[in-house]
Design a protein around this motif. Structure first.
Motif, PDB file in Angstrom:
ATOM      1  N   TYR A 154       0.853  -1.208   0.000  1.00 41.03           N
ATOM      2  CA  TYR A 154       0.000   0.000   0.000  1.00 41.03           C
ATOM      3  C   TYR A 154       0.881   1.248   0.000  1.00 41.03           C
ATOM      4  CZ  TYR A 154      -3.510  -3.273   1.903  1.00 41.03           C
ATOM      5  OH  TYR A 154      -4.336  -4.327   2.126  1.00 41.03           O
ATOM      6  N   THR A 158       1.380   4.071  -3.208  1.00 41.01           N
ATOM      7  CA  THR A 158       0.953   5.471  -3.087  1.00 41.01           C
ATOM      8  C   THR A 158       2.134   6.423  -2.974  1.00 41.01           C
ATOM      9  OG1 THR A 158       0.724   5.058  -0.735  1.00 41.01           O
ATOM     10  CG2 THR A 158      -1.272   5.027  -2.032  1.00 41.01           C
ATOM     11  N   GLY A 160       4.509   9.241  -3.258  1.00 38.67           N
ATOM     12  CA  GLY A 160       4.323  10.521  -3.941  1.00 38.67           C
ATOM     13  C   GLY A 160       2.905  11.053  -3.848  1.00 38.67           C
ATOM     14  N   GLY A 161       1.924  10.149  -3.718  1.00 41.05           N
ATOM     15  CA  GLY A 161       0.547  10.570  -3.506  1.00 41.05           C
ATOM     16  C   GLY A 161      -0.064  11.409  -4.606  1.00 41.05           C
ATOM     17  N   THR A 162       0.228  11.072  -5.881  1.00 46.13           N
ATOM     18  CA  THR A 162      -0.400  11.818  -6.968  1.00 46.13           C
ATOM     19  C   THR A 162      -1.834  11.343  -7.173  1.00 46.13           C
ATOM     20  OG1 THR A 162       0.414  10.200  -8.517  1.00 46.13           O
ATOM     21  CG2 THR A 162       1.787  12.100  -8.178  1.00 46.13           C
ATOM     22  N   THR A 163      -2.592  12.091  -7.966  1.00 41.70           N
ATOM     23  CA  THR A 163      -4.017  11.775  -8.145  1.00 41.70           C
ATOM     24  C   THR A 163      -4.207  10.358  -8.669  1.00 41.70           C
ATOM     25  OG1 THR A 163      -4.145  14.045  -8.863  1.00 41.70           O
ATOM     26  CG2 THR A 163      -6.138  12.735  -9.062  1.00 41.70           C
ATOM     27  N   ILE A 166      -3.390   7.680  -6.026  1.00 44.47           N
ATOM     28  CA  ILE A 166      -4.385   7.584  -4.951  1.00 44.47           C
ATOM     29  C   ILE A 166      -5.615   6.850  -5.474  1.00 44.47           C
ATOM     30  CG2 ILE A 166      -5.963   8.946  -3.547  1.00 44.47           C
ATOM     31  CD1 ILE A 166      -3.208   9.033  -2.452  1.00 44.47           C
ATOM     32  N   ARG A 167      -6.020   7.162  -6.712  1.00 46.12           N
ATOM     33  CA  ARG A 167      -7.184   6.490  -7.288  1.00 46.12           C
ATOM     34  C   ARG A 167      -6.946   4.992  -7.377  1.00 46.12           C
ATOM     35  NH1 ARG A 167      -8.403   3.930 -11.217  1.00 46.12           N
ATOM     36  NH2 ARG A 167      -6.397   4.215 -12.233  1.00 46.12           N
ATOM     37  N   ALA A 169      -4.782   3.276  -5.661  1.00 53.79           N
ATOM     38  CA  ALA A 169      -4.577   2.675  -4.348  1.00 53.79           C
ATOM     39  C   ALA A 169      -5.905   2.356  -3.679  1.00 53.79           C
ATOM     40  CB  ALA A 169      -3.761   3.610  -3.477  1.00 53.79           C
ATOM     41  N   VAL A 170      -6.931   3.194  -3.898  1.00 52.06           N
ATOM     42  CA  VAL A 170      -8.211   2.940  -3.233  1.00 52.06           C
ATOM     43  C   VAL A 170      -8.749   1.579  -3.656  1.00 52.06           C
ATOM     44  CG1 VAL A 170     -10.598   3.666  -3.141  1.00 52.06           C
ATOM     45  CG2 VAL A 170      -8.801   5.346  -2.878  1.00 52.06           C
ATOM     46  N   VAL A 173      -6.398  -1.239  -2.192  1.00 54.55           N
ATOM     47  CA  VAL A 173      -6.469  -1.468  -0.748  1.00 54.55           C
ATOM     48  C   VAL A 173      -7.789  -2.128  -0.390  1.00 54.55           C
ATOM     49  CG1 VAL A 173      -6.499  -0.353   1.498  1.00 54.55           C
ATOM     50  CG2 VAL A 173      -4.913   0.443  -0.221  1.00 54.55           C
ATOM     51  N   VAL A 174      -8.891  -1.623  -0.939  1.00 54.65           N
ATOM     52  CA  VAL A 174     -10.191  -2.172  -0.548  1.00 54.65           C
ATOM     53  C   VAL A 174     -10.294  -3.639  -0.967  1.00 54.65           C
ATOM     54  CG1 VAL A 174     -12.660  -2.012  -0.951  1.00 54.65           C
ATOM     55  CG2 VAL A 174     -11.343   0.043  -0.530  1.00 54.65           C
ATOM     56  N   PRO A 239      -5.245  -4.864 -13.382  1.00 55.81           N
ATOM     57  CA  PRO A 239      -4.815  -3.936 -14.433  1.00 55.81           C
ATOM     58  C   PRO A 239      -5.199  -2.493 -14.125  1.00 55.81           C
ATOM     59  CG  PRO A 239      -6.034  -5.781 -15.348  1.00 55.81           C
ATOM     60  CD  PRO A 239      -6.237  -5.816 -13.878  1.00 55.81           C
ATOM     61  N   ASP A 240      -6.107  -2.305 -13.170  1.00 54.37           N
ATOM     62  CA  ASP A 240      -6.487  -0.955 -12.770  1.00 54.37           C
ATOM     63  C   ASP A 240      -5.440  -0.317 -11.884  1.00 54.37           C
ATOM     64  OD1 ASP A 240      -8.758  -0.243 -13.977  1.00 54.37           O
ATOM     65  OD2 ASP A 240     -10.033  -0.280 -12.201  1.00 54.37           O
ATOM     66  N   ARG A 305      -0.154  -1.358 -19.186  1.00 56.27           N
ATOM     67  CA  ARG A 305      -1.466  -2.000 -19.032  1.00 56.27           C
ATOM     68  C   ARG A 305      -1.505  -3.323 -19.797  1.00 56.27           C
ATOM     69  NH1 ARG A 305      -6.011   0.757 -17.309  1.00 56.27           N
ATOM     70  NH2 ARG A 305      -7.233  -0.428 -18.780  1.00 56.27           N
TER      71      ARG A 305
ATOM     72  N   ARG B  96      -5.959  12.342   1.580  1.00 58.64           N
ATOM     73  CA  ARG B  96      -5.152  12.793   0.445  1.00 58.64           C
ATOM     74  C   ARG B  96      -6.039  13.000  -0.787  1.00 58.64           C
ATOM     75  NH1 ARG B  96      -0.512  15.366  -0.781  1.00 58.64           N
ATOM     76  NH2 ARG B  96      -0.077  14.948  -2.954  1.00 58.64           N
ATOM     77  N   ASP B 109     -11.551   4.714 -13.880  1.00 60.21           N
ATOM     78  CA  ASP B 109     -10.252   4.688 -14.530  1.00 60.21           C
ATOM     79  C   ASP B 109     -10.397   5.271 -15.935  1.00 60.21           C
ATOM     80  OD1 ASP B 109      -7.808   4.203 -15.497  1.00 60.21           O
ATOM     81  OD2 ASP B 109      -7.732   2.088 -14.953  1.00 60.21           O
TER      82      ASP B 109
END
Lengths: 541, 161
Positions: A154, A158, A160-163, A166-167, A169-170, A173-174, A239-240, A305, B96, B109
């Motif tokens: 996890y 993430t 660097g935490g770029t947009t 983060i997308r 990672a959500v 993680v879930v 792949p996401d 991808r 974040r 995506d």
């Protein structure tokens, strides 16, 4: 209990060393150079230890180490057999190469401080989790190993935490948490049914549980590991989430994380629930995983991808070998896991290089790379052909073994799988050949939206220059855009993939020995309980 | 083995609500769902430890059957720590996401949508091959006698490489 056990008694160090290294690397987070030295020397030391363990396992078969001297099934045991030690050696080789690549990238970019200093500790914790999962002799320790590696992943995903990260990672993680909860539920139910979580003990006791309960427990474990291994209906997340991470992180995720899931599935099917109760289900899942994954890969234009889709597709090959259930198939699956870890990781590393050289990983923007950077072309071509299974390479040998296993099985479903795996190989060849044709062979001017960096190098010399000067100007751009610190580890990993062919004889012998021992089950159980165990041989069926 | 129905019922409710929340699009609700199913799993582990009220550690002279099973409690302790760490990390990710995009939702995506929307026509593979496929320099070929052919200046771009 003396000389021959020497190597295996150091098995806990394979987990402890990376954890200690992680602590040290975290302390040294302000000193990038020292951090790199600590991390790479820790991994090198771990690798030496694991090679020693592999040699021991090859000579003496499965052995167990009982932590704190507590007798099984009460204490925690770690089991080193051919399969687990082979996985350890391959995974640490790959981790070391990726680490050197990442260090080379960091050195080239002059990154310092900030979130990058978290990379090395998190990376070592990931390695510790992977080793723990491979060595675990009880289900709960396997769960802990999974959690260690997932938590580290996890953090790495993430960075660097770029947009975009983060997308990604959500989702990641879930999905991972849901699969972990399912695994935990299965452990709870297994404990309620048998009163133990030790895998060797479970191998003896699960057979006495009512068949209906067995099916429930079996399927819960299958779904939990299936999410982690990304088999077909449960592979949507991969792949996401993988392609957005930094190149070295994606490479190590692609190489190791799904394979830990495959490893856990192999242990479940061979040790805990032997027999062919869900083999037909596994075969259908394997077929769909292969075909759906590769059809996804063919549709992609982004190389990362595309590779993520081939990754999920080729998990199907391993499940195929497992589902066949004979020694030939399982041995080929073991070999295929080792092959795929190395090849998939090197392809992702090369994609990182392509992105640096060409400014993009999208084939619509790439071109001329074969002329601009012949080294890069060779580095891509070898693992790509290896992945597709072109004869001299290890991918071909692994697939040949799997097909032999399927033919030996002889059932109609087995033949369908043989056909499906051949079709998947061909489509893999199509997918990588499209990347080759577009990114390497065609001229950059012909690309849909050529990346500026490619055009700049091509048109800097006049269009009428001879081939030689164009190559010269290309190689000048190379040294700036492709730092040696990144190219050398990639080349090392690519040649390791080639070495799998050169040493295919001994390796196949080892995988066959591993497969035979896993299907026999007694070596594993005897390793934990000792040869004079108090179980009746009849209870093994 | 006696079964504690209250514990089971609470567990069922936690799983049902947890899964419902997990399927929401809002990240905070997803997090709450994860917390609920994580603790539901802990309750299941607790239920495997047998009936409550038995001796936990060591009681002078107690028979073996009077002890509660310590292993599930150890497992729960580990599981709680792990769920706690993951919850903290997810909270950080959600925060974040809020800082970056001001949204607390699962985002589609973009690349996925793009690949799905692209047409099946591939310019590389599906365009018709032009009739003139010669690799010789067009400038070297004598123009047609009627003078309607390509002017030499335009053809010169395909010169020797």
């Amino acid at each position: 209990m003396s000389a021959p056990l020497a190597a295996v008694s150091f098995a806990p160090l394979a987990v402890a060393l990376p954890l200690l290294g992680a602590a040290l690397a975290f302390v040294l987070r302000r000193h990038t150079g020292a951090q790199r030295a600590v991390t790479s020397s820790t991994l090198a030391l771990t690798l030496v230890l694991e090679v020693w363990m592999l040699a021991g396992a090859w000579r003496h078969g499965a052995q167990a180490v009982l932590l704190g001297g507590w007798a099984p099934p009460w204490g925690i045991s770690m089991v080193v057999d051919e399969f687990s030690s082979l996985m350890l050696v391959v995974s640490t080789c790959v981790s070391l190469a990726v680490l050197l690549y990442a260090s080379g990238q960091g050195m080239a970019d002059g990154e310092r401080g900030g979130s990058i200093s978290v990379f090395h500790p998190a990376y070592l914790i990931l390695v510790a989790g992977v080793s723990n999962a491979f060595l675990a002799g009880d289900l709960f320790n396997l769960y802990v190993g999974f959690e260690i590696l997932l938590t580290a992943s996890y953090v790495l995903l993430t960075l660097g935490g770029t947009t975009a990260r983060i997308r990604a990672a959500v989702t990641y993680v879930v999905v991972s948490v849901v699969s972990s909860v399912l695994f935990l539920l299965a452990i709870g139910m297994i404990y309620a049914a048998t009163g133990t979580v030790n895998m060797a003990d479970l191998a003896l006791k699960l057979g006495e549980v009512a068949p209906g309960t067995q099916v429930v427990l079996h399927l819960m474990l299958f779904v939990a590991f299936g999410i982690k291994a990304a088999v077909f209906p449960l592979s949507f997340w991969l792949p996401d989430s993988y392609p957005t991470a930094p190149a070295p992180v994606t490479a190590v995720f692609a190489g190791l994380l799904t394979k830990v899931g495959v490893y856990a599935m192999v242990r479940t099917e061979t040790l805990l629930f032997p027999g062919d109760r869900i083999n037909s289900l596994l075969m259908v899942v394997a077929l769909l995983t292969m075909l759906v994954g590769i059809l996804g890969a063919v549709a992609q234009t982004d190389v990362k991808r595309m590779l993520s889709f081939t990754l999920t597709s080729h998990i199907g090959f391993m499940v195929f070998g497992l589902a066949v259930g004979n020694v030939v198939g399982l041995a080929a699956a073991v070999y295929y896991v080792a092959h795929h870890i190395i090849v998939q990781t090197s392809l992702f590393l090369v994609t990182g290089l392509i992105e640096r050289r060409g400014g993009s990983s999208n084939v619509d923007r790439l071109g001329s790379l074969a002329r601009l950077s012949p080294v890069l072309a060779v580095l891509f071509f070898i693992p790509a052909m290896n992945l597709a299974g072109i004869p001299p390479f290890s991918g071909f040998l692994g697939k040949l073994g799997l097909i032999q296993g399927g033919v030996e099985l002889g059932t109609p479903l087995g033949w369908v799988l043989v056909g499906g795996s051949v079709a998947t190989s061909l489509l893999t060849l199509l997918a990588v050949a499209r990347v080759w044709n577009r990114a390497f062979w065609r001229k950059a001017e012909d690309a849909e939206n050529p990346a500026p960096v490619l055009l700049a190098t091509t048109s800097s010399g006049s269009p009428m220059t001879t081939y030689g000067t164009a190559a010269n100007s290309g190689s000048r751009g190379d040294s700036a855009l492709l730092p040696r610190g990144m190219v050398v580890p990639t080349a090392a990993l690519v040649s390791l993939g080639v070495a799998l062919t050169v040493f295919a004889g001994p390796l196949f012998q080892l995988s066959e020995q591993a497969a035979r021992q896993m299907l026999e089950r007694t070596p594993y159980i005897e390793a934990v309980f000792g040869a004079e165990a108090t179980y009746a041989p009849g209870s093994l069926k | 083995m006696t079964v504690n129905v209250t514990l089971l019922a609470v567990m069922g409710v936690m799983f049902a609500t947890g899964i419902y929340l997990l399927l929401e699009r809002s990240l905070t609700r997803v997090l709450l769902g994860i917390v609920l199913i994580g603790n539901g799993a802990n309750l299941l582990l607790l239920a495997t430890g047998g009936i409550p009220g038995l001796a936990p550690l060591y009681v002078e002279g107690a028979p073996a059957g009077a002890y509660s099973d310590p292993l599930p409690q150890a497992l729960i302790l580990t599981a709680i720590v792990i769920t706690f760490a993951v919850t903290a990390l997810l909270l950080a990710i959600i925060y974040r996401s809020w800082v970056i995009a001001r949204r607390d939702e699962v985002v589609d995506d973009v690349e996925d949508r793009r690949v799905a929307a692209q047409s099946s026509f591939d310019p590389e593979e599906d365009t018709e091959i032009p009739l003139e496929t010669t690799e010789f320099d067009p400038a070297a070929i004598p123009p047609p006698v009627d003078g309607a052919g390509t002017p030499a200046g335009e053809a010169g771009t395909g010169g020797p490489r």
